[in-house]
Design a protein around this motif. Structure first.
Motif, PDB file in Angstrom:
ATOM      1  N   TYR A   1     -57.839  57.774  52.607  1.00 40.58           N
ATOM      2  CA  TYR A   1     -58.355  57.000  51.473  1.00 40.58           C
ATOM      3  C   TYR A   1     -59.380  57.757  50.642  1.00 40.58           C
ATOM      4  O   TYR A   1     -59.715  57.354  49.549  1.00 40.58           O
TER       5      TYR A   1
ATOM      6  N   HIS B   1     -48.810  55.537  44.351  1.00 40.31           N
ATOM      7  CA  HIS B   1     -49.176  54.783  45.540  1.00 40.31           C
ATOM      8  C   HIS B   1     -48.272  53.550  45.634  1.00 40.31           C
ATOM      9  O   HIS B   1     -48.119  52.817  44.658  1.00 40.31           O
ATOM     10  N   ILE B   2     -47.691  53.330  46.806  1.00 42.35           N
ATOM     11  CA  ILE B   2     -46.894  52.112  47.003  1.00 42.35           C
ATOM     12  C   ILE B   2     -47.818  50.902  47.007  1.00 42.35           C
ATOM     13  O   ILE B   2     -47.585  49.918  46.286  1.00 42.35           O
ATOM     14  N   ARG B   3     -48.847  50.966  47.823  1.00 41.84           N
ATOM     15  CA  ARG B   3     -49.925  49.969  47.733  1.00 41.84           C
ATOM     16  C   ARG B   3     -51.025  50.589  46.901  1.00 41.84           C
ATOM     17  O   ARG B   3     -51.525  51.666  47.219  1.00 41.84           O
ATOM     18  N   TRP B   4     -51.387  49.952  45.813  1.00 44.25           N
ATOM     19  CA  TRP B   4     -52.302  50.547  44.849  1.00 44.25           C
ATOM     20  C   TRP B   4     -53.593  51.010  45.512  1.00 44.25           C
ATOM     21  O   TRP B   4     -54.148  50.347  46.396  1.00 44.25           O
ATOM     22  N   TRP B   5     -54.078  52.167  45.069  1.00 44.97           N
ATOM     23  CA  TRP B   5     -55.314  52.722  45.595  1.00 44.97           C
ATOM     24  C   TRP B   5     -56.471  51.761  45.361  1.00 44.97           C
ATOM     25  O   TRP B   5     -57.349  51.618  46.216  1.00 44.97           O
TER      26      TRP B   5
ATOM     27  N   GLN C   1     -56.420  48.714  45.561  1.00 43.87           N
ATOM     28  CA  GLN C   1     -56.338  47.593  46.498  1.00 43.87           C
ATOM     29  C   GLN C   1     -56.406  48.071  47.944  1.00 43.87           C
ATOM     30  O   GLN C   1     -56.028  47.336  48.864  1.00 43.87           O
TER      31      GLN C   1
ATOM     32  N   GLY D   1     -54.999  51.013  49.117  1.00 42.31           N
ATOM     33  CA  GLY D   1     -53.891  51.858  49.540  1.00 42.31           C
ATOM     34  C   GLY D   1     -54.347  53.274  49.821  1.00 42.31           C
ATOM     35  O   GLY D   1     -55.139  53.853  49.079  1.00 42.31           O
TER      36      GLY D   1
ATOM     37  N   ASN E   1     -47.846  56.137  52.134  1.00 44.50           N
ATOM     38  CA  ASN E   1     -48.113  55.217  51.032  1.00 44.50           C
ATOM     39  C   ASN E   1     -47.787  55.853  49.686  1.00 44.50           C
ATOM     40  O   ASN E   1     -48.149  55.330  48.634  1.00 44.50           O
TER      41      ASN E   1
ATOM     42  N   HIS F   1     -41.882  48.042  39.150  1.00 42.86           N
ATOM     43  CA  HIS F   1     -43.025  47.137  39.068  1.00 42.86           C
ATOM     44  C   HIS F   1     -42.722  45.922  38.200  1.00 42.86           C
ATOM     45  O   HIS F   1     -43.081  44.791  38.546  1.00 42.86           O
TER      46      HIS F   1
ATOM     47  N   GLU G   1     -39.653  45.769  45.970  1.00 44.38           N
ATOM     48  CA  GLU G   1     -40.582  46.167  47.026  1.00 44.38           C
ATOM     49  C   GLU G   1     -40.152  47.526  47.576  1.00 44.38           C
ATOM     50  O   GLU G   1     -38.963  47.855  47.574  1.00 44.38           O
TER      51      GLU G   1
ATOM     52  N   ARG H   1     -40.616  50.176  50.938  1.00 46.59           N
ATOM     53  CA  ARG H   1     -41.068  50.393  52.314  1.00 46.59           C
ATOM     54  C   ARG H   1     -40.657  51.798  52.744  1.00 46.59           C
ATOM     55  O   ARG H   1     -39.600  52.287  52.354  1.00 46.59           O
TER      56      ARG H   1
END
Length: 474
Positions: free
Chosen positions: A370, A404-408, A410, A412, A418, A431, A436, A438
């Motif tokens: 992170y 980023h798959i999960r936003w930084w 938030q 990620g 990721n 988006h 989704e 994975r």
């Protein structure tokens, strides 16, 4: 009509009538996305199953029209010079397509030996997949052509094992992805032929110009993989930079409205102008050619490590007497589909603008967590190895951005698990439409999966992405 198979003929007649009723009632205009997806899948299955049956008929037409029968052959009696011409006239398809239908039919039909005993089909795995409606005519024809081309050098057993793998991986692939799959398969089946093929390809390079009356110039040419790599990288990286700047430009009056083909032409002109006025080598390239090679392949190709258990022994091109038990070793170049040999990698590595990337098995040093928001160059190269470019549409790595798959913002993490490579168009589509993403697995061996939104696919069946779609090792 001569009815040799009355029951089959009746079934086909009923199937045609049922299909006619469907087409009479079919009004796809305004269909919901899920409904349209279902229609597409059903019609695709109908076509694949019809092609499988028709291929068997085409093979029999060819058998009864063989040359030694002369004017008594089936096609000649029908007034045609060849079985392909007869099938073309009956279906309205091109003669080349009819010839491929015959080729596939002959490869998947049961055979008989000299004493009349029934033998399995020449390509049983292709035959089974076609009968099950899983493999289309184009894919089957491409697989059969490859295997028939290399069977003398690779051997029957190796080709049969490869056939099973290709049939499994080819289902649902686009023509571009299938081509990449077959290129890798040929490199594996015929490693001794790779170096001669590369030599012949390099000798065939060409570039010609033709001047038009209006003063314009048209280009025509062909480059081997080694020669094409720096050209593609230079043009692709420049065009990608233009597209990214255009995407970020909020002022419509300042937006670059050139098409991609116009950008490519302008970049080529800019490179030539730079070359004419350049008095010294540029201090540092803004983009590089990345050549990827597995560590095991590199060690085996140089004779440091023997082949793994179960691998075929081959001779190493370039060695005086060959090296028994050592693999040739293959690498891939970003943006170039044809696998290349270790010898070409050694030549390319002498260029300061080339990054030869030797890949190990772990990815620990690439996962920085992170702390950093932007993906590091090393991580981006690893993502390109895993995804092969845009993980969704297959665009070359130079056309993509690491996301980023999960936003930084938030929480990620900035690591491979990721991260994903997407081109600008696919990034917005995923988006905006609610897909989704994975990642199954870790490091460069991970496999991206895309889960469509319910409005597009009510079952939300995951779709494989990245290099795994066409990699034989997936």
């Amino acid at each position: 009509m001569e009815r040799m198979f009355p029951a089959i003929d009746e079934d086909l007649r009923e199937a045609c009538e049922a299909l006619e009723r469907v087409c009479d009632r079919l009004e796809p205009g305004g269909a919901a996305p899920g409904e349209l997806s279902s229609l597409l899948a059903r019609f695709g299955e109908v076509k694949r199953r019809a092609d499988a049956g028709f291929a068997a008929v085409a093979a029999e037409v060819s058998r009864q029209s063989r040359r030694e029968l002369g004017k008594d052959g089936f096609a000649r009696r029908q007034g045609f010079s060849s079985p392909a011409a007869l099938i073309s006239a009956e279906t309205g398809a091109a003669t080349a397509e009819a010839a491929r239908l015959i080729q596939v039919g002959e490869a998947i039909a049961p055979r008989a030996n000299l004493v009349g005993e029934t033998l399995p089909a020449k390509h049983p795995h292709v035959a089974a997949a076609m009968r099950a409606g899983l493999l289309g005519m184009a894919s089957a024809g491409a697989i059969i052509s490859l295997l028939d081309r290399v069977v003398v050098r690779a051997g029957t057993a190796a080709c049969e094992r490869m056939e099973e793998m290709l049939v499994e991986h080819a289902q649902g692939l686009t023509s571009d992805a299938l081509r990449k799959l077959l290129l890798e398969a040929e490199a594996r089946l015929d490693p001794d032929g790779a170096a001669p093929r590369e030599g012949a390809a390099h000798a065939a390079r060409r570039l010609t110009f033709r001047r038009d009356r209006d003063g314009g110039v048209s280009f025509s040419g062909w480059l081997d993989a080694e020669s094409a790599a720096p050209v593609l990288t230079a043009i692709d990286s420049s065009v990608t930079g233009i597209l990214r700047r255009r995407e970020q430009c909020a002022d419509e009056a300042m937006r670059d409205d050139r098409s991609v083909v116009q950008m490519q032409a302008d970049v080529l002109v800019d490179l030539a102008r730079h070359g004419l006025g350049c008095e010294q080598v540029p201090t540092r390239p803004t983009s590089t050619v990345v050549v990827r090679m597995a560590l095991d392949d590199l060690l085996a190709a140089t004779g440091v490590r023997p082949l793994g258990e179960g691998a075929a022994e081959v001779r190493v091109p370039g060695e005086p007497d060959g090296v028994a038990g050592c693999a040739v070793g293959f690498a891939t170049i970003d943006g170039v589909e044809q696998p290349v040999t270790a010898g070409m990698v050694r030549r390319m590595a002498a260029d300061a603008d080339i990054i030869p990337m030797v890949l190990g098995t772990g990815s620990e040093c690439l996962d920085v967590g992170y702390r950093y928001r932007s993906f590091t160059p090393a991580q981006r190269v690893a993502l390109a190895e895993r995804d092969g470019g845009c993980a969704f549409c297959g665009a070359p790595p130079g056309h993509t951005v690491a996301h980023h798959i999960r936003w930084w913002s938030q929480g990620g993490r900035t690591d491979l698990g990721n991260g994903i490579l997407l081109c600008t168009r696919c990034h917005h589509r995923i988006h905006d439409d609610g897909w989704e993403i994975r990642i199954e697995g870790v490091g460069r061996d991970g496999i991206p999966w895309f889960i469509p939104p319910a409005w597009l696919d009510p079952l939300r069946a995951p779709r494989m992405g990245g290099r795994a779609r066409y990699a034989l090792t997936a």
